[in-house]
Design a protein around this motif. Structure first.
Motif, PDB file in Angstrom:
ATOM      1  N   VAL A 170       0.856  -1.191   0.000  1.00 35.51           N
ATOM      2  CA  VAL A 170       0.000   0.000   0.000  1.00 35.51           C
ATOM      3  C   VAL A 170       0.886   1.232   0.000  1.00 35.51           C
ATOM      4  N   LYS A 171       0.338   2.322  -0.452  1.00 36.45           N
ATOM      5  CA  LYS A 171       1.104   3.554  -0.526  1.00 36.45           C
ATOM      6  C   LYS A 171       1.605   3.937   0.864  1.00 36.45           C
ATOM      7  N   SER A 172       2.868   4.294   0.951  1.00 33.21           N
ATOM      8  CA  SER A 172       3.511   4.555   2.241  1.00 33.21           C
ATOM      9  C   SER A 172       2.978   5.811   2.915  1.00 33.21           C
ATOM     10  N   ILE A 173       2.180   6.593   2.210  1.00 38.02           N
ATOM     11  CA  ILE A 173       1.566   7.783   2.802  1.00 38.02           C
ATOM     12  C   ILE A 173       0.384   7.396   3.699  1.00 38.02           C
ATOM     13  N   LEU A 174      -0.005   6.110   3.693  1.00 38.82           N
ATOM     14  CA  LEU A 174      -1.149   5.639   4.457  1.00 38.82           C
ATOM     15  C   LEU A 174      -0.709   5.063   5.799  1.00 38.82           C
ATOM     16  N   ASP A 175      -1.686   4.638   6.596  1.00 38.02           N
ATOM     17  CA  ASP A 175      -1.409   3.919   7.830  1.00 38.02           C
ATOM     18  C   ASP A 175      -1.288   2.440   7.453  1.00 38.02           C
ATOM     19  N   VAL A 176      -0.069   1.988   7.251  1.00 38.68           N
ATOM     20  CA  VAL A 176       0.160   0.646   6.710  1.00 38.68           C
ATOM     21  C   VAL A 176      -0.312  -0.431   7.676  1.00 38.68           C
ATOM     22  N   GLY A 177       0.005  -0.279   8.960  1.00 42.58           N
ATOM     23  CA  GLY A 177      -0.399  -1.274   9.936  1.00 42.58           C
ATOM     24  C   GLY A 177      -1.908  -1.423  10.024  1.00 42.58           C
ATOM     25  N   ALA A 178      -2.613  -0.296  10.054  1.00 39.71           N
ATOM     26  CA  ALA A 178      -4.080  -0.339  10.115  1.00 39.71           C
ATOM     27  C   ALA A 178      -4.664  -0.947   8.845  1.00 39.71           C
ATOM     28  N   THR A 179      -4.028  -0.681   7.708  1.00 41.79           N
ATOM     29  CA  THR A 179      -4.502  -1.246   6.447  1.00 41.79           C
ATOM     30  C   THR A 179      -4.373  -2.767   6.449  1.00 41.79           C
ATOM     31  N   LEU A 180      -3.254  -3.273   6.941  1.00 43.37           N
ATOM     32  CA  LEU A 180      -3.080  -4.720   7.026  1.00 43.37           C
ATOM     33  C   LEU A 180      -4.103  -5.343   7.970  1.00 43.37           C
ATOM     34  N   GLU A 181      -4.405  -4.661   9.050  1.00 42.68           N
ATOM     35  CA  GLU A 181      -5.439  -5.160   9.968  1.00 42.68           C
ATOM     36  C   GLU A 181      -6.796  -5.228   9.275  1.00 42.68           C
ATOM     37  N   ARG A 182      -7.117  -4.211   8.487  1.00 36.75           N
ATOM     38  CA  ARG A 182      -8.395  -4.198   7.771  1.00 36.75           C
ATOM     39  C   ARG A 182      -8.435  -5.307   6.740  1.00 36.75           C
ATOM     40  N   LEU A 183      -7.342  -5.521   6.025  1.00 39.98           N
ATOM     41  CA  LEU A 183      -7.304  -6.598   5.034  1.00 39.98           C
ATOM     42  C   LEU A 183      -7.524  -7.945   5.710  1.00 39.98           C
ATOM     43  N   GLU A 184      -6.949  -8.129   6.890  1.00 36.45           N
ATOM     44  CA  GLU A 184      -7.152  -9.372   7.626  1.00 36.45           C
ATOM     45  C   GLU A 184      -8.620  -9.522   8.024  1.00 36.45           C
ATOM     46  N   THR A 185      -9.206  -8.454   8.544  1.00 40.09           N
ATOM     47  CA  THR A 185     -10.607  -8.491   8.952  1.00 40.09           C
ATOM     48  C   THR A 185     -11.527  -8.803   7.779  1.00 40.09           C
ATOM     49  N   LEU A 186     -11.200  -8.259   6.619  1.00 38.83           N
ATOM     50  CA  LEU A 186     -12.023  -8.451   5.429  1.00 38.83           C
ATOM     51  C   LEU A 186     -11.758  -9.781   4.727  1.00 38.83           C
ATOM     52  N   GLY A 187     -10.796 -10.551   5.225  1.00 38.74           N
ATOM     53  CA  GLY A 187     -10.529 -11.866   4.653  1.00 38.74           C
ATOM     54  C   GLY A 187      -9.758 -11.832   3.352  1.00 38.74           C
ATOM     55  N   VAL A 188      -8.960 -10.780   3.144  1.00 42.40           N
ATOM     56  CA  VAL A 188      -8.171 -10.663   1.922  1.00 42.40           C
ATOM     57  C   VAL A 188      -6.815 -11.329   2.135  1.00 42.40           C
ATOM     58  N   SER A 189      -6.477 -12.282   1.282  1.00 44.07           N
ATOM     59  CA  SER A 189      -5.191 -12.971   1.381  1.00 44.07           C
ATOM     60  C   SER A 189      -4.069 -12.067   0.877  1.00 44.07           C
ATOM     61  N   VAL A 190      -2.967 -12.029   1.625  1.00 42.59           N
ATOM     62  CA  VAL A 190      -1.802 -11.229   1.234  1.00 42.59           C
ATOM     63  C   VAL A 190      -0.594 -12.151   1.192  1.00 42.59           C
ATOM     64  N   VAL A 191       0.076 -12.186   0.060  1.00 41.56           N
ATOM     65  CA  VAL A 191       1.245 -13.032  -0.145  1.00 41.56           C
ATOM     66  C   VAL A 191       2.409 -12.165  -0.603  1.00 41.56           C
ATOM     67  N   GLY A 192       3.530 -12.273   0.052  1.00 36.89           N
ATOM     68  CA  GLY A 192       4.719 -11.547  -0.380  1.00 36.89           C
ATOM     69  C   GLY A 192       5.391 -12.288  -1.520  1.00 36.89           C
ATOM     70  N   TYR A 193       5.811 -11.559  -2.539  1.00 36.39           N
ATOM     71  CA  TYR A 193       6.515 -12.208  -3.644  1.00 36.39           C
ATOM     72  C   TYR A 193       8.009 -12.176  -3.345  1.00 36.39           C
ATOM     73  N   GLY A 194       8.539 -13.337  -2.996  1.00 43.66           N
ATOM     74  CA  GLY A 194       9.961 -13.433  -2.653  1.00 43.66           C
ATOM     75  C   GLY A 194      10.303 -12.795  -1.329  1.00 43.66           C
ATOM     76  N   THR A 195       9.314 -12.590  -0.453  1.00 43.33           N
ATOM     77  CA  THR A 195       9.564 -11.931   0.824  1.00 43.33           C
ATOM     78  C   THR A 195       8.501 -12.324   1.831  1.00 43.33           C
ATOM     79  N   ARG A 196       8.850 -12.218   3.121  1.00 45.48           N
ATOM     80  CA  ARG A 196       7.886 -12.354   4.210  1.00 45.48           C
ATOM     81  C   ARG A 196       7.683 -11.003   4.902  1.00 45.48           C
ATOM     82  N   ARG A 197       8.080  -9.922   4.230  1.00 44.62           N
ATOM     83  CA  ARG A 197       7.891  -8.576   4.769  1.00 44.62           C
ATOM     84  C   ARG A 197       7.011  -7.788   3.800  1.00 44.62           C
TER      85      ARG A 197
END
Length: 313
Positions: A170-197
């Motif tokens: 997500v754009k770094s101008i946003l609240d990245v941590g809160a966005t990841l929490e929302r994606l988790e709540t909404l059931g959106v799968s997130v996969v790092g390409y070649g990374t676990r960060r």
């Protein structure tokens, strides 16, 4: 929204969709297609670089073995696979409306020219049966959202649309941590390409761990196939593709410019959908074009990876 065989249908996308000739041929042949947004052309990049980059994105998709489908609206008509002259029009016109999902029906009724956001592009692509979408960075939860309730429509769109979205986080101008929490709540799968960060758009690492990663386009394709086979949740798969560390924006420069940009944003009272284009423009000027160079590298890398995933599918 009620599901149909080709994706999702709702009042906002019941208007006729016109397919560009290359996309129409690819659909008939079962060739891989990659959806591309158009707001990066009209609102995300300065002129004349926007048109040059739009052409480079499509060329990158083709070089990696897929057909590009840049999505937008011309004269109230949704187009999947804009022609070169239509892309040039969106790049040059001052009257192009920024279209999220909620804007599609009013804009169509008004006969408007519009550029689609991540949310709108995802909805149209899913309706058209396109499985892979390349963008730069996702929208998300804005800083201070606990009081402003300012969250991107990208988040809810991703929760209900069966599409793989290749992005640089997500754009770094946003609240990245809160966005990841929302994606988790909404059931959106997130996969790092070649990374676990989790990447932070301009930055290789936004400071958050990921549970899952994939190392190849085939591995991403396998995840998409598993989601289809299970048919438990028809949400998006976010494929977070970070820039190599030597290609990111200098982190110290990034942090300084972001703090200055947020202060300027507050002074000028800018809110809502104007926040992101304002801050991206601020970054461009304050970094003397360095952020633009990074932005271009992001979208070209994501277009290449998306095309290879589409081919693997």
């Amino acid at each position: 929204m009620a599901r149909t065989g080709g994706g999702y249908r709702g009042l906002v996308i019941n208007h006729v969709i016109r397919f560009g000739p290359d996309v129409e041929a690819a659909r008939a042949e079962g060739a891989p297609i990659v959806a591309l947004e158009s707001t990066i052309i009209s609102h995300g990049l300065p002129r004349p670089a926007n048109l040059t980059v739009a052409k480079e994105i499509e060329a990158t998709v083709r070089a990696a073995g897929a057909v590009p489908a840049t999505i937008g609206m011309i004269g109230g008509e949704i187009v999947v696979g804009l022609r070169d002259d239509e892309i040039a029009h969106l790049a040059a016109s001052d009257d192009v409306v920024k279209l999220s999902v909620r804007d599609l029906a009013p804009a169509a009724a008004a006969g408007a020219d519009g550029a689609t956001t991540v949310a709108a592009t995802s909805a149209i692509a899913a309706r058209a049966g396109i499985a892979v979408f390349a963008t730069g960075g996702l929208g998300g939860v804005h800083r201070g959202a606990s009081s402003t309730f300012d969250e991107s429509a990208d988040l809810t769109a991703l929760s209900r649309l069966p599409i793989a979205i290749v992005c640089a986080g997500v754009k770094s101008i946003l609240d990245v941590g809160a966005t990841l929490e929302r994606l988790e709540t909404l059931g959106v799968s997130v996969v790092g390409y070649g990374t676990r960060r989790f990447p932070g758009f301009y930055l290789t690492d936004a400071g958050f761990d990921l549970d899952w990663s994939a190392a190849t386009p085939d591995e991403v394709a396998a995840i998409v196939r598993a989601a289809r086979a299970h048919d438990v949740h028809q949400g998006a798969l976010v494929v977070a593709n970070p820039l190599p560390p030597d290609e990111q924006l200098d982190p110290a420069l990034h942090d300084r410019v972001l703090a200055e940009g947020l202060a300027s944003l507050s002074r000028e009272g800018i809110t809502g959908k104007d926040v992101t284009p304002y801050l991206l423009s601020y970054f461009h000027h304050a970094t003397e074009g360095k952020s633009l160079d990074v932005n271009v590298r992001i979208i070209l890398r994501n277009a290449d990876l998306a095309a290879r995933i589409a081919a693997a599918l």
